[in-house]
Design a protein around this motif. Sequence first.
Motif, PDB file in Angstrom:
ATOM      1  N   PHE A 176       0.832  -1.208   0.000  1.00 22.89           N
ATOM      2  CA  PHE A 176       0.000   0.000   0.000  1.00 22.89           C
ATOM      3  C   PHE A 176       0.865   1.256   0.000  1.00 22.89           C
ATOM      4  CE2 PHE A 176      -2.175   3.345   2.380  1.00 22.89           C
ATOM      5  CZ  PHE A 176      -3.299   3.514   1.582  1.00 22.89           C
ATOM      6  N   GLN A 177       1.926   1.257   0.797  1.00 25.29           N
ATOM      7  CA  GLN A 177       2.813   2.413   0.825  1.00 25.29           C
ATOM      8  C   GLN A 177       3.480   2.623  -0.537  1.00 25.29           C
ATOM      9  OE1 GLN A 177       5.522   1.774   4.058  1.00 25.29           O
ATOM     10  NE2 GLN A 177       3.974   2.107   5.643  1.00 25.29           N
ATOM     11  N   GLU A 178       3.867   1.520  -1.192  1.00 25.37           N
ATOM     12  CA  GLU A 178       4.474   1.650  -2.519  1.00 25.37           C
ATOM     13  C   GLU A 178       3.482   2.226  -3.525  1.00 25.37           C
ATOM     14  OE1 GLU A 178       6.768  -1.171  -5.830  1.00 25.37           O
ATOM     15  OE2 GLU A 178       5.986  -2.028  -3.967  1.00 25.37           O
ATOM     16  N   LEU A 179       2.248   1.723  -3.491  1.00 23.84           N
ATOM     17  CA  LEU A 179       1.225   2.249  -4.390  1.00 23.84           C
ATOM     18  C   LEU A 179       0.910   3.708  -4.082  1.00 23.84           C
ATOM     19  CD1 LEU A 179      -1.248  -0.781  -4.524  1.00 23.84           C
ATOM     20  CD2 LEU A 179       0.351  -0.041  -6.297  1.00 23.84           C
ATOM     21  N   GLN A 180       0.943   4.044  -2.807  1.00 24.14           N
ATOM     22  CA  GLN A 180       0.697   5.426  -2.437  1.00 24.14           C
ATOM     23  C   GLN A 180       1.783   6.349  -2.973  1.00 24.14           C
ATOM     24  OE1 GLN A 180      -2.073   6.473  -0.839  1.00 24.14           O
ATOM     25  NE2 GLN A 180      -1.399   8.591  -1.089  1.00 24.14           N
ATOM     26  N   ALA A 181       3.044   5.873  -2.904  1.00 27.77           N
ATOM     27  CA  ALA A 181       4.146   6.670  -3.446  1.00 27.77           C
ATOM     28  C   ALA A 181       3.988   6.848  -4.960  1.00 27.77           C
ATOM     29  CB  ALA A 181       5.479   5.999  -3.114  1.00 27.77           C
ATOM     30  N   LYS A 182       3.613   5.769  -5.659  1.00 25.51           N
ATOM     31  CA  LYS A 182       3.395   5.882  -7.106  1.00 25.51           C
ATOM     32  C   LYS A 182       2.236   6.830  -7.412  1.00 25.51           C
ATOM     33  CE  LYS A 182       5.172   1.315  -8.344  1.00 25.51           C
ATOM     34  NZ  LYS A 182       4.853  -0.005  -8.959  1.00 25.51           N
ATOM     35  N   LEU A 183       1.197   6.740  -6.611  1.00 24.86           N
ATOM     36  CA  LEU A 183       0.055   7.626  -6.824  1.00 24.86           C
ATOM     37  C   LEU A 183       0.448   9.087  -6.624  1.00 24.86           C
ATOM     38  CD1 LEU A 183      -2.964   8.023  -7.312  1.00 24.86           C
ATOM     39  CD2 LEU A 183      -3.337   7.648  -4.871  1.00 24.86           C
ATOM     40  N   ASP A 184       1.255   9.350  -5.597  1.00 24.73           N
ATOM     41  CA  ASP A 184       1.709  10.724  -5.358  1.00 24.73           C
ATOM     42  C   ASP A 184       2.559  11.236  -6.525  1.00 24.73           C
ATOM     43  OD1 ASP A 184       0.409  10.660  -2.952  1.00 24.73           O
ATOM     44  OD2 ASP A 184       2.199  10.122  -1.791  1.00 24.73           O
TER      45      ASP A 184
END
Length: 267
Positions: A176-184
């Motif tokens: 989730f943190q990785e996806l959040q970073a990509k989303l940002d």
Amino acid sequence: GAVYTELVGMVARDARDFPVVAKDNHSGLGLSLVTAAAEDGGDKKSKKKKKAKKAGKRAALEAAASLVPYEELGDEELEAARAAVAQAVAELPNPNPKRFAEAWLRQTAALVETPDGYREREGLSEGELLHVLGLHHAAAAGTLAKKIAKADKVEAKLSVHLGGYMKKAEAHAAAFQELQAKLDATRLELHSCRVLAAQEAKALPQRLGDAQAALDSVSQREMDLQRAYQALETYRGQVYAVLQQGAAPKGAANGSDGTNGAVAADA
């Protein structure tokens, strides 16, 4: 005050009518205080002594339970007690649970539970008060240590049962943190593209105007070149006709007819 007097009388009547005593004549929390003091002074490393102490405590509690008198109250007595309580509450100037709780805490703060029962704090010397408080502290520390040990065991069991779920939760959290970073990062890129698009939208009319001006200039230049080319073609035809006839046309050499001068000016 009246509440304090009634409280002291009630505690005294309870200690007299319902004594929870063993052979050593200790009651209530006093029994736990005495046993806590005994445990504190004994050899805690000896398993045999601990077992003996536990057996003694169990026997003392069973003996105390067998000595507790039980008085059955009839319905009339219960109704009379309820009526007396209701009448006492009705006679209060302003029945308020919060004020009652404050008064209760204020009055009970003047009492201390000792191995011999409840006593007034002011009636104890400093040494006796410190001794009683030490017994309270030892009992609380023993209870706390048991609760901590029990909590550690429960935590160990939960870690065994929930270890796999905890690892999955950690893996999902990392994903989730990785996806959040990509989303940002994607949102930042989108914002940059939107800013550039807005700037391009503002600059587009100016660029279109410059392009149109350049196009008009090129078109005008092409028209001028076409006229020059047409003049040269006409002059070439005239020169070719003169060569065919063997004589140059009048004014062709010095440009008196204006053709050569126009060509030279165009060139």
